[in-house]
Design an enzyme around this catalytic site. Structure first.
Site, PDB file in Angstrom:
ATOM      1  N   LYS A 127       0.900  -1.646   0.043  1.00 20.07           N
ATOM      2  CA  LYS A 127       0.006  -0.493   0.512  1.00 20.07           C
ATOM      3  C   LYS A 127       0.709   1.368   0.014  1.00 20.07           C
ATOM      4  O   LYS A 127       0.781   2.230  -0.944  1.00 20.07           O
ATOM      5  CB  LYS A 127      -0.629  -0.194   1.027  1.00 20.07           C
ATOM      6  N   LYS A 162      -8.688   1.038   4.219  1.00 21.08           N
ATOM      7  CA  LYS A 162      -8.192  -0.041   4.497  1.00 21.08           C
ATOM      8  C   LYS A 162      -6.350  -0.559   5.391  1.00 21.08           C
ATOM      9  O   LYS A 162      -6.927   1.307   5.420  1.00 21.08           O
ATOM     10  CB  LYS A 162      -8.035  -1.346   2.385  1.00 21.08           C
ATOM     11  N   ARG A 212      -5.819  -5.676 -12.733  1.00 24.65           N
ATOM     12  CA  ARG A 212      -4.026  -6.516 -12.450  1.00 24.65           C
ATOM     13  C   ARG A 212      -3.896  -6.241 -13.448  1.00 24.65           C
ATOM     14  O   ARG A 212      -3.492  -7.173 -14.304  1.00 24.65           O
ATOM     15  CB  ARG A 212      -4.327  -7.529 -11.888  1.00 24.65           C
ATOM     16  N   ARG A 227     -10.793  -7.424 -12.869  1.00 21.94           N
ATOM     17  CA  ARG A 227     -11.180  -8.324 -11.804  1.00 21.94           C
ATOM     18  C   ARG A 227     -12.918  -6.966 -11.475  1.00 21.94           C
ATOM     19  O   ARG A 227     -13.133  -6.314 -10.443  1.00 21.94           O
ATOM     20  CB  ARG A 227     -10.598  -7.821 -10.506  1.00 21.94           C
ATOM     21  N   ARG A 235     -15.435  -4.307  -3.688  1.00 17.34           N
ATOM     22  CA  ARG A 235     -14.569  -4.600  -4.488  1.00 17.34           C
ATOM     23  C   ARG A 235     -13.991  -5.611  -5.710  1.00 17.34           C
ATOM     24  O   ARG A 235     -14.899  -6.477  -5.429  1.00 17.34           O
ATOM     25  CB  ARG A 235     -13.663  -5.366  -3.225  1.00 17.34           C
ATOM     26  N   ASP A 275      -2.184  -2.549  -9.336  1.00 20.26           N
ATOM     27  CA  ASP A 275      -3.704  -2.713  -9.178  1.00 20.26           C
ATOM     28  C   ASP A 275      -4.236  -0.987 -10.159  1.00 20.26           C
ATOM     29  O   ASP A 275      -3.553  -0.390  -8.623  1.00 20.26           O
ATOM     30  CB  ASP A 275      -4.416  -3.038  -7.824  1.00 20.26           C
ATOM     31  N   GLU A 283      -3.068  -0.122  -5.513  1.00 19.78           N
ATOM     32  CA  GLU A 283      -1.215  -0.150  -4.606  1.00 19.78           C
ATOM     33  C   GLU A 283      -1.188  -1.348  -5.560  1.00 19.78           C
ATOM     34  O   GLU A 283      -1.226  -1.477  -7.150  1.00 19.78           O
ATOM     35  CB  GLU A 283      -2.116  -2.147  -4.649  1.00 19.78           C
ATOM     36  N   ASN A 285       1.624  -4.830  -5.867  1.00 18.76           N
ATOM     37  CA  ASN A 285       2.212  -6.036  -5.733  1.00 18.76           C
ATOM     38  C   ASN A 285       3.326  -6.367  -5.695  1.00 18.76           C
ATOM     39  O   ASN A 285       3.618  -6.811  -6.763  1.00 18.76           O
ATOM     40  CB  ASN A 285       0.796  -7.253  -5.941  1.00 18.76           C
TER      41      ASN A 285
END
Length: 318
Positions: A127, A162, A212, A227, A235, A275, A283, A285
């Site tokens: 994050k 979050k 993604r 997604r 979400r 993301d 984000e 990852n």
């Protein structure tokens, strides 16, 4: 091509999803290209007089859902026996995960190529790291104080809050300035003001999908996985019931990925998942990004093979 000795550090292989697991795709690619493959979990890493040892098992993998792997006997070997170690342990990023990264630093000192680089994985909270590219993000703050977060909500009206260590959509809340549960939600997430959390202005484009975008060896993959949230859900995470639809990168998504990619390469982060919602990063990852299988199946790519080929072409630098 030199035959390489790979070690995969991952979760219990017996528990992975045969049809979706990205690490399995990497292992198939390693085997297909004629390299040697071994397996361990993080509890199989240990130090002996300052040198990393591994309780490893030889691993064979197959494209058969009823019989997709075979493991050899456990043998204690020095980490220096391996050319490449792929750290593919899934979050949570807890103390066990952190200790494993510290131990993998010892392999790196022995000249083993550890991917992703353990120091950078320690440094780059998924994050917080994104905030280094704040100009490519929706307005974002990080704080443990309700006063700051409440002011942010009052300013932006519609906000996502979050935890900094969440995964799979866990702990994500959408709060509006007219909501009645702001205080209780923030008390829970901040653990009564003792823990910082992230708040981001809500991006309506989430309805089109939380994209993604994979970056492999410093280059964005041409397709991403959108997604898409299920009905009534904020979400898009697949673990939260989102639907995965692969599609070509938009011009904006490619521009964002290409802006971030050189920094990732510099940090030794060679397999990364951005993301992106509405052309904005949410984000970055770096632990064990997924979505290889869904993109491959829908677009005819072979992302894992591209990743292993990148390692083959660059191994002499390590």
């Amino acid at each position: 091509m030199k035959r390489l000795n790979f070690l995969i550090v991952m979760d219990d292989i017996a528990t992975i999803n045969y049809h979706k697991d990205s690490t399995l795709a990497m292992m198939w690619a390693i085997a297909k290209r004629g390299h040697q493959l071994s397996y361990c979990q993080i509890q199989d890493l240990w130090l002996d007089e300052g040198r990393l040892q591994v309780d490893a098992q030889a691993l064979s993998v197959y494209q058969d859902p009823e019989h997709f792997y075979e493991l050899g006997d456990i043998t204690s070997v020095p980490s220096s026996q391996f050319d490449v170690i792929l750290m593919r342990k899934d979050p949570p990023f807890d103390m066990k995960f952190l200790y494993a990264l510290h131990l993998l630093d010892y392999a790196k000192r022995e000249g083993v190529w550890v991917v992703n680089d353990p120091q950078s994985v320690k440094d780059c909270n998924e994050k917080l790291f994104a905030t280094q590219f704040s100009h490519l993000m929706s307005p974002t703050i990080v704080s443990n104080k309700q006063s700051h977060i409440r002011s942010f909500i009052a300013k932006h009206k519609d906000v996502i809050v979050k935890p900094l260590d969440g995964m799979g959509g866990m702990g994500i809340f959408r709060l509006t300035d007219t909501g009645h549960n702001i205080g209780a939600t923030l008390e829970m997430l901040t653990e009564l003001g003792s823990l910082p959390v992230m708040a981001q202005k809500y991006i309506p484009a989430i309805k089109e999908g939380d994209k993604r975008v994979l970056i492999v060896g410093g280059k964005p993959v041409d397709y991403c996985l959108a997604r898409i949230p299920s009905e009534g859900e904020t979400r898009g995470n697949l673990a939260a019931g989102g639907r995965g639809v692969a599609m070509p990168l938009s011009q904006a998504e490619r521009a964002v990925a290409e802006a971030v990619a050189p920094i990732l390469l510099e940090k030794g982060l060679y397999f990364v998942g951005l993301d992106i919602i509405g052309g904005l990063i949410t984000e970055i990852n770096v632990t064990s990004p997924t979505c290889i299988r869904q993109i491959d199946e829908q677009c005819g790519t072979d992302i894992a093979t591209d990743f292993i080929a990148f390692i083959e072409h660059n191994i002499d630098k390590y």
